[in-house]
Design an enzyme around this catalytic site. Sequence first.
Site, PDB file in Angstrom:
ATOM      1  N   GLN A  31       0.856  -1.199   0.000  1.00  0.00           N
ATOM      2  CA  GLN A  31       0.000   0.000   0.000  1.00  0.00           C
ATOM      3  C   GLN A  31       0.894   1.252   0.000  1.00  0.00           C
ATOM      4  OE1 GLN A  31      -2.115  -0.969   3.610  1.00  0.00           O
ATOM      5  NE2 GLN A  31      -0.154  -1.516   4.565  1.00  0.00           N
ATOM      6  N   ASP A  86       0.024   0.679  13.664  1.00  0.00           N
ATOM      7  CA  ASP A  86       0.352   1.990  14.255  1.00  0.00           C
ATOM      8  C   ASP A  86       0.654   1.859  15.742  1.00  0.00           C
ATOM      9  OD1 ASP A  86      -2.797   1.623  13.957  1.00  0.00           O
ATOM     10  OD2 ASP A  86      -2.378   2.664  15.833  1.00  0.00           O
ATOM     11  N   GLU A 106       1.029  -7.955  11.709  1.00  0.00           N
ATOM     12  CA  GLU A 106       0.887  -6.789  10.814  1.00  0.00           C
ATOM     13  C   GLU A 106       1.545  -7.164   9.480  1.00  0.00           C
ATOM     14  OE1 GLU A 106      -0.244  -3.367  10.461  1.00  0.00           O
ATOM     15  OE2 GLU A 106       0.641  -3.998   8.544  1.00  0.00           O
ATOM     16  N   ASP A 137       0.557 -12.069   6.816  1.00  0.00           N
ATOM     17  CA  ASP A 137      -0.886 -11.939   6.591  1.00  0.00           C
ATOM     18  C   ASP A 137      -1.645 -12.577   7.754  1.00  0.00           C
ATOM     19  OD1 ASP A 137      -2.985 -12.530   3.679  1.00  0.00           O
ATOM     20  OD2 ASP A 137      -3.527 -12.203   5.775  1.00  0.00           O
ATOM     21  N   GLY A 138      -2.484 -11.811   8.376  1.00  0.00           N
ATOM     22  CA  GLY A 138      -3.264 -12.316   9.520  1.00  0.00           C
ATOM     23  C   GLY A 138      -4.137 -13.488   9.149  1.00  0.00           C
ATOM     24  N   ASP A 155      -7.769  -5.153  13.992  1.00  0.00           N
ATOM     25  CA  ASP A 155      -7.601  -3.707  13.820  1.00  0.00           C
ATOM     26  C   ASP A 155      -7.051  -3.473  12.411  1.00  0.00           C
ATOM     27  OD1 ASP A 155      -5.424  -1.242  15.493  1.00  0.00           O
ATOM     28  OD2 ASP A 155      -7.127  -1.031  14.101  1.00  0.00           O
ATOM     29  N   SER A 156      -7.877  -3.813  11.430  1.00  0.00           N
ATOM     30  CA  SER A 156      -7.351  -3.869  10.048  1.00  0.00           C
ATOM     31  C   SER A 156      -7.792  -2.649   9.251  1.00  0.00           C
ATOM     32  CB  SER A 156      -7.902  -5.126   9.370  1.00  0.00           C
ATOM     33  OG  SER A 156      -9.293  -4.951   9.176  1.00  0.00           O
ATOM     34  N   THR A 157      -7.313  -2.590   8.042  1.00  0.00           N
ATOM     35  CA  THR A 157      -7.784  -1.589   7.084  1.00  0.00           C
ATOM     36  C   THR A 157      -9.159  -2.050   6.585  1.00  0.00           C
ATOM     37  OG1 THR A 157      -6.416  -2.829   5.524  1.00  0.00           O
ATOM     38  CG2 THR A 157      -5.560  -0.716   6.257  1.00  0.00           C
TER      39      THR A 157
HETATM   40  N1  SAM Z   1      -7.523   1.942  13.160  1.00  0.00           N
HETATM   41  C1  SAM Z   1      -7.406   1.854  11.711  1.00  0.00           C
HETATM   42  C2  SAM Z   1      -8.758   1.681  11.090  1.00  0.00           C
HETATM   43  O1  SAM Z   1      -9.725   1.413  11.790  1.00  0.00           O
HETATM   44  O2  SAM Z   1      -8.825   1.831   9.861  1.00  0.00           O
HETATM   45  C3  SAM Z   1      -6.512   0.709  11.313  1.00  0.00           C
HETATM   46  C4  SAM Z   1      -5.151   0.858  11.838  1.00  0.00           C
HETATM   47  S1  SAM Z   1      -3.860  -0.131  11.278  1.00  0.00           S
HETATM   48  C5  SAM Z   1      -2.873   1.065  10.518  1.00  0.00           C
HETATM   49  C6  SAM Z   1      -4.467  -1.146   9.946  1.00  0.00           C
HETATM   50  C7  SAM Z   1      -3.376  -2.120   9.568  1.00  0.00           C
HETATM   51  O3  SAM Z   1      -3.909  -3.331   9.042  1.00  0.00           O
HETATM   52  C8  SAM Z   1      -2.417  -1.600   8.477  1.00  0.00           C
HETATM   53  O4  SAM Z   1      -1.156  -1.333   9.051  1.00  0.00           O
HETATM   54  C9  SAM Z   1      -2.360  -2.723   7.442  1.00  0.00           C
HETATM   55  O5  SAM Z   1      -1.069  -2.944   6.920  1.00  0.00           O
HETATM   56  C10 SAM Z   1      -2.848  -3.906   8.276  1.00  0.00           C
HETATM   57  N2  SAM Z   1      -3.373  -5.023   7.484  1.00  0.00           N
HETATM   58  C11 SAM Z   1      -4.203  -4.962   6.417  1.00  0.00           C
HETATM   59  N3  SAM Z   1      -4.458  -6.205   5.949  1.00  0.00           N
HETATM   60  C12 SAM Z   1      -3.795  -7.075   6.770  1.00  0.00           C
HETATM   61  C13 SAM Z   1      -3.671  -8.490   6.813  1.00  0.00           C
HETATM   62  N4  SAM Z   1      -4.302  -9.277   5.912  1.00  0.00           N
HETATM   63  N5  SAM Z   1      -2.921  -9.044   7.789  1.00  0.00           N
HETATM   64  C14 SAM Z   1      -2.286  -8.260   8.706  1.00  0.00           C
HETATM   65  N6  SAM Z   1      -2.345  -6.899   8.718  1.00  0.00           N
HETATM   66  C15 SAM Z   1      -3.095  -6.324   7.750  1.00  0.00           C
END
Ligand code: SAM
Length: 280
Positions: A31, A86, A106, A137-138, A155-157
């Site tokens: 990303q 974060d 993460e 990957d989670g 707490d993902s995107t």
């Molecule tokens: N609080 C924020 C929200 O509600 O949008 C999210 C915060 S955090 C920055 C989201 C994180 O999820 C990102 O750092 C992203 O890289 C991670 N992420 C996305 N897909 C993922 C996956 N499949 N496995 C692990 N982490 C993932």
Amino acid sequence: MELWFTEEHSENVKFSIKVDEHLYSEQSKYQRIDIMKSYEFGNFLTLDGCMMVTERDEFIYHDMMVHVPMAVNPAIKKVLVIGGGDGGTVRELTRYKSIEYIDLVEIDEKVVVACKMHLQQTACKLDDPRVHIYFEDGLRFVRGKENEYDLILVDSTDPFGPGEGLFTKEFYGNCYKALNEKGILINQHESPYYQMHKNSLEMAYEKMVGIFPIMKFYGANIPTYSSGQWLFGFVSKKFHPVKDLQEEAWKAFGLKTKYYNTIIHRGSFALPNYILDLLS
Ligand code: SAM
């Protein structure tokens, strides 16, 4: 010359924040990562142009992600955080001396690097000895787990791009397996207001329904998220989020919180009719 960050909340609505300085920008394998300094919200992280976290209002989201489950089962010791690069969710978890183990999964190491550089407010506890970070990957990580965690925090995107796999029946089914018999899962469950996020909410709901015996939703107002109205999903094998609230036990932790308290805990599960209709 004025600099503004703008996010589209719908095709006819944009949300803009005036920017003082663009602190970080990188295209990772997953990303586009940006951190900017703003006049109103302090430093903030965006991923692929979507607002993730700001210094000024992150306390609302991270309080409600962490203290709600902790007040329902104060005996939580082993936690899995998926996403959350974060560090804000981990920071709130580390405030509980009773928590012994935090796995943070993460997918994008560059997010952690960027936040350690420019978002120390949230990333400040990623080096806690109880925290174990896995850059993967989670969806894949949780496949191999069984009866291992008291709590999983997703707490993902949003459910597209790398986050898409975290809004699937397979993922929630594997989370069910990874949780012990008292397990609780919380996910960020998008916004019920504008169509774009409403679709994400309905998709997440469809994927979660039927997997856990108890499934409830709660809300908070987060100024920098789409429409401000944000939802969290609370699913559990054993505990009801309001009936089983352990008010005195949570207060005994003696934590000073900026947003969460046990009255707002109860109130946050009272949802307006338009959201209840959406979730039905
Ligand atoms: N609080 C924020 C929200 O509600 O949008 C999210 C915060 S955090 C920055 C989201 C994180 O999820 C990102 O750092 C992203 O890289 C991670 N992420 C996305 N897909 C993922 C996956 N499949 N496995 C692990 N982490 C993932």
